[in-house]
Write a protein that holds these residues in place. Sequence first.
Motif, PDB file in Angstrom:
ATOM      1  N   THR A  12      -4.797   6.151 -14.545  1.00 15.52           N
ATOM      2  CA  THR A  12      -5.920   5.705 -13.714  1.00 15.52           C
ATOM      3  C   THR A  12      -7.202   5.478 -14.512  1.00 15.52           C
ATOM      4  O   THR A  12      -8.139   4.864 -13.988  1.00 15.52           O
ATOM      5  CB  THR A  12      -6.206   6.735 -12.605  1.00 15.52           C
ATOM      6  OG1 THR A  12      -6.469   8.016 -13.205  1.00 15.52           O
ATOM      7  CG2 THR A  12      -5.035   6.842 -11.654  1.00 15.52           C
ATOM      8  N   ASP A  72      -2.853  -4.236  -0.910  1.00 17.18           N
ATOM      9  CA  ASP A  72      -3.284  -4.772  -2.199  1.00 17.18           C
ATOM     10  C   ASP A  72      -2.195  -5.527  -2.951  1.00 17.18           C
ATOM     11  O   ASP A  72      -2.422  -5.984  -4.073  1.00 17.18           O
ATOM     12  CB  ASP A  72      -3.805  -3.643  -3.093  1.00 17.18           C
ATOM     13  CG  ASP A  72      -5.245  -3.258  -2.770  1.00 17.18           C
ATOM     14  OD1 ASP A  72      -5.802  -3.811  -1.806  1.00 17.18           O
ATOM     15  OD2 ASP A  72      -5.801  -2.397  -3.472  1.00 17.18           O
ATOM     16  N   LEU A 104      -6.541   2.387  -8.965  1.00 13.31           N
ATOM     17  CA  LEU A 104      -7.552   3.179  -8.274  1.00 13.31           C
ATOM     18  C   LEU A 104      -6.869   4.102  -7.267  1.00 13.31           C
ATOM     19  O   LEU A 104      -6.338   3.633  -6.258  1.00 13.31           O
ATOM     20  CB  LEU A 104      -8.533   2.260  -7.545  1.00 13.31           C
ATOM     21  CG  LEU A 104      -9.142   1.112  -8.376  1.00 13.31           C
ATOM     22  CD1 LEU A 104      -9.971   0.202  -7.488  1.00 13.31           C
ATOM     23  CD2 LEU A 104      -9.971   1.670  -9.518  1.00 13.31           C
ATOM     24  N   VAL A 140      -6.243   6.373  -4.143  1.00 15.54           N
ATOM     25  CA  VAL A 140      -6.854   6.490  -2.812  1.00 15.54           C
ATOM     26  C   VAL A 140      -6.004   7.448  -1.973  1.00 15.54           C
ATOM     27  O   VAL A 140      -4.901   7.831  -2.357  1.00 15.54           O
ATOM     28  CB  VAL A 140      -6.969   5.125  -2.102  1.00 15.54           C
ATOM     29  CG1 VAL A 140      -7.900   4.184  -2.859  1.00 15.54           C
ATOM     30  CG2 VAL A 140      -5.588   4.482  -1.931  1.00 15.54           C
ATOM     31  N   ARG A 196      -5.382  -0.500  -5.603  1.00 14.74           N
ATOM     32  CA  ARG A 196      -5.343   0.853  -5.069  1.00 14.74           C
ATOM     33  C   ARG A 196      -3.911   1.387  -5.025  1.00 14.74           C
ATOM     34  O   ARG A 196      -2.986   0.650  -4.692  1.00 14.74           O
ATOM     35  CB  ARG A 196      -5.976   0.881  -3.676  1.00 14.74           C
ATOM     36  CG  ARG A 196      -7.477   0.615  -3.694  1.00 14.74           C
ATOM     37  CD  ARG A 196      -8.055   0.403  -2.310  1.00 14.74           C
ATOM     38  NE  ARG A 196      -7.650  -0.878  -1.761  1.00 14.74           N
ATOM     39  CZ  ARG A 196      -8.074  -1.358  -0.579  1.00 14.74           C
ATOM     40  NH1 ARG A 196      -8.895  -0.623   0.155  1.00 14.74           N
ATOM     41  NH2 ARG A 196      -7.663  -2.525  -0.154  1.00 14.74           N
ATOM     42  N   THR A 206      -6.991   6.082   3.588  1.00  6.36           N
ATOM     43  CA  THR A 206      -7.592   4.837   3.115  1.00  6.36           C
ATOM     44  C   THR A 206      -6.570   3.712   3.097  1.00  6.36           C
ATOM     45  O   THR A 206      -6.862   2.574   3.480  1.00  6.36           O
ATOM     46  CB  THR A 206      -8.178   5.022   1.711  1.00  6.36           C
ATOM     47  OG1 THR A 206      -9.217   5.999   1.760  1.00  6.36           O
ATOM     48  CG2 THR A 206      -8.728   3.721   1.161  1.00  6.36           C
ATOM     49  N   SER A 207      -5.354   4.018   2.659  1.00  8.39           N
ATOM     50  CA  SER A 207      -4.297   3.021   2.628  1.00  8.39           C
ATOM     51  C   SER A 207      -4.000   2.497   4.030  1.00  8.39           C
ATOM     52  O   SER A 207      -3.876   1.284   4.247  1.00  8.39           O
ATOM     53  CB  SER A 207      -3.023   3.624   2.025  1.00  8.39           C
ATOM     54  OG  SER A 207      -1.940   2.743   2.130  1.00  8.39           O
TER      55      SER A 207
END
Length: 326
Positions: A204, A275, A291, A293, A185, A297-298
């Motif tokens: 991406t 990640d 991906l 984000v 991500r 979300t992170s």
Amino acid sequence: MIEILTTGLPNSVQDLGRPGHLALGVSHGGAMDRQALAIANLMLGNEASAAGIEVALHPFRLRAHVDTAIAVTGADCAISVGDRPCPPWWATTIQAGETLVLEAPRAGARSYIAFAGGLDLPTVMGSRATDMKGGFGGLDGRGLSRGDRLALNPAKYSFPAGGLGAALEERQGMANGFASAIGVRVLPAAEFDVFSPEAQAAFTGSEWSITNEANRTGYRLSGETLSLTSPLELLSHGIVPGTIQVPPSGQPIIQLADANTCGGYPKIATVIEADLWRLAQAPVGARLRFLPVSMETSTEALRASRQWRLDFVAARNLIFREQRGP
């Protein structure tokens, strides 16, 4: 005391690094897979930041010269203590004279060995991590060699009989040897909008291979050529682990644990902190897919990772109390 029997120069003493010194040109450093080393330490009752060994070149062998406890996490590889096989992500005792052996990984790239009490080495800038570029920290600022002997700090706990293991659901993807592309991500970086729409889509929408130009400083990738909308010159500026730069070749470079502290290439994205372990466990030749984000979300992914650590500590403490009895 432990003695190194079989190793390679990429293997080194690491802890969770020395943040706060980028302005001095000193990288964060520390374990490439911080989560793996932290959990190995926590299984033994150590602080998460205790110094252990990062094994990037297998097979690896060491001999214990005292009775102690060890934990091995990270890559999925065959592990044995004396004549006893051990599962991955497991902590157990090792007796004086016994040998720990880590074979080549079935999946993943780096193994971590923690010791009850942690390795007893001097701290430099608040860390025992090896900085090979600077030549300091760890064992004289170098990788491990056959015959090296490392002292251990006193253990804080008597280790429970029968061993202790940990299981992380997010690690189950390693079981297939990363047969498919590894999803990583990312967040857009400062110069993302300077790249052409075609480059943004390719970044991406396609897969990237890790070339053999890969080490603790960074991974150079191979794939689509990423181009800018117009020529761009930047002054050197601060960068951190996870930064994805694109040099004139158009092939991305991901900065990692020993990342350069500054650079002038355009930045297309940044791998989220939660990640970074996925990159640490990705071997040369592995394929990546980025991906995109949101910041939310992170943040939630990092929060979940830290909460798992807190929950594990609570469960471990309960096991240790039961082992000691009332």
